[in-house]
Design an enzyme around this catalytic site. Structure first.
Site, mmCIF file in Angstrom:
data_model
loop_
_atom_site.group_PDB
_atom_site.id
_atom_site.type_symbol
_atom_site.label_atom_id
_atom_site.label_comp_id
_atom_site.label_asym_id
_atom_site.label_seq_id
_atom_site.Cartn_x
_atom_site.Cartn_y
_atom_site.Cartn_z
ATOM 1 N N SER A 165 -9.001 -7.079 1.892
ATOM 2 C CA SER A 165 -8.729 -6.635 3.262
ATOM 3 C C SER A 165 -7.492 -7.323 3.815
ATOM 4 O O SER A 165 -7.349 -8.542 3.718
ATOM 5 C CB SER A 165 -9.930 -6.927 4.162
ATOM 6 N N GLY A 346 -24.968 17.572 16.753
ATOM 7 C CA GLY A 346 -24.810 18.869 16.116
ATOM 8 C C GLY A 346 -23.454 18.983 15.451
ATOM 9 O O GLY A 346 -22.905 18.009 14.931
ATOM 10 N N GLU A 370 -20.034 -7.946 0.974
ATOM 11 C CA GLU A 370 -20.756 -9.206 1.237
ATOM 12 C C GLU A 370 -22.039 -9.286 0.400
ATOM 13 O O GLU A 370 -23.031 -9.877 0.817
ATOM 14 C CB GLU A 370 -21.082 -9.371 2.729
#
Length: 388
Positions: A165, A346, A370
């Site tokens: 990351s 919906g 993790e």
């Protein structure tokens, strides 16, 4: 329905903790949520907003005050990451990773390392990335192959880290590499800087979710790292890596709760606006029962997460067991609630403009990282039965 009628009552929280949670939620509402859909669509990493969170102390949440941090506990962090994730789980999860790097340098680093690397992380002048996972070493972290060969006053690192990351956009990389024998005892930790010769990055991965943070390979080709950049002692890397897992699991669980909470709030608002068969959706008991179950599951998961976070802060020997339970429960619950919220919308829930499908995409990966939720079950079963 207003947010205050949906969010859990502050049972057991101090006045200071309630203030912290409200402050971060306000930051998420004003600085993150209005832009989250655009960041997701554009694959934009909002470094400016992330750095702005440092003004609230988000750059060193559990870094000790004497090291320049905020000095808060893991219970405080759970509140912070849940509140932050109501704006965008992807952004909040990156800030959690940044804080893991800062905490490890505070806990295991020497004074020179803290001055050079920790202070810029706490201020978020520099951003951090955590480099453990490899293409062939995920859950089995002890099998990592990135090598660190001693050469005079340096170690020479070669290897590839996967799914990192922030990679390519961040400044400081905490890398686990093999300095000795096979297995956990042969792993050491190193602090690398962006710009080191031989350090490069792969293409930004095209992901299902978490699009507001880049995910790239970190590639090391004969990267010469000064010996003073070793974090902790030789062979201590696996211990350092594992020491961050309980806290990381609590944080990602909190991020899941925040995303689920946001999805629930959106669903309730939509039900109050949308009409079918001449009445608001809130007039249908079956749909209200669905909301009741979603709210109850979130509250139950939150209670377990808070139990585990308090155990961590108290040094409870059952912290790892409770953290695994909390991660499993909170990540499953957050995703389930977001998915149900999409159903309540919906066909509109399937459209990007309502923000529900983004939450579903973002929260799905929390059940994988993790430690996968399958690994959580392994941990829980082993610690519960003493077998395995």
């Amino acid at each position: 329905m207003s947010r205050s009628t949906v969010t859990a009552l502050p049972f057991g929280l101090t006045e200071e903790q309630q203030t912290i949670s409200a402050m971060v939620r306000d930051f998420a509402d004003t600085e993150i949520a209005p832009y989250a859909l655009d960041w997701d669509a554009d694959h934009h990493f909002p470094v400016d907003v992330i750095r702005k969170s440092a003004e609230l102390g988000m750059g060193g949440i559990y870094v000790r005050e004497e090291s320049g941090g905020t000095g808060m506990g893991r219970m405080d962090a759970a509140l912070i990451f849940e509140a932050m994730s109501t704006g965008c789980p992807s952004v909040a999860a990156y800030i959690s990773i940044h804080n893991m790097v800062a905490w490890m340098i505070d806990k295991y680093g020497n004074e020179e390392q803290k001055e050079k690397y920790l202070l810029p992380l706490v201020s978020m002048e520099h951003l951090g990335s955590y480099c453990l996972t490899e293409p062939n070493a995920g859950s089995d972290a002890g099998a990592l192959r990135t090598s660190a060969r001693e050469d005079g006053d340096h170690f020479v690192l070669n290897g590839v880290k996967q799914f990192i990351s922030g990679a390519g956009s961040t400044d400081t990389y905490l890398v686990m590499a093999r300095t000795g024998q096979d297995g956990a005892r042969g792993i050491s930790a190193f602090i690398l800087e962006k710009g080191m010769e031989g350090l490069s990055f792969g293409a930004n991965e095209q992901k299902m979710g978490w699009r507001a943070q880049p995910t790239r390979q970190v590639i090391m080709e004969n990267v010469r790292v000064p010996k003073e950049n070793m974090l902790g002692d030789l062979g201590q890397g696996f211990k350092i890596a594992m020491s961050g897992l309980d806290g990381g699991r609590l944080n990602i669980g909190a991020c899941s709760l925040g995303g689920g909470q946001s999805a629930l709030e959106k669903a309730i608002d939509y039900m109050g606006e949308r009409q079918a068969f001449g009445t608001e959706l809130t007039g249908f008991q079956a749909l209200r029962f669905e909301v009741a179950e979603m709210q109850t599951k979130l509250e139950a998961a939150r209670a377990l997460l808070w139990r585990a976070a308090n155990a961590y802060d108290a040094g409870d020997p059952n912290t790892s067991l409770l953290s695994a339970m909390a991660k499993l429960t909170a990540t499953d619950t957050g995703f389930d609630v977001a998915n149900r919220a999409l159903q309540l919308h919906g066909g509109y829930g399937y459209l990007t403009e309502y923000g529900i499908e983004k939450l579903v995409r973002d929260l799905r990966v929390h059940q994988i990282l993790e430690g996968t939720n399958e690994i959580m079950r392994v941990i829980i079963s082993r610690k519960s039965t003493g077998v395995g």
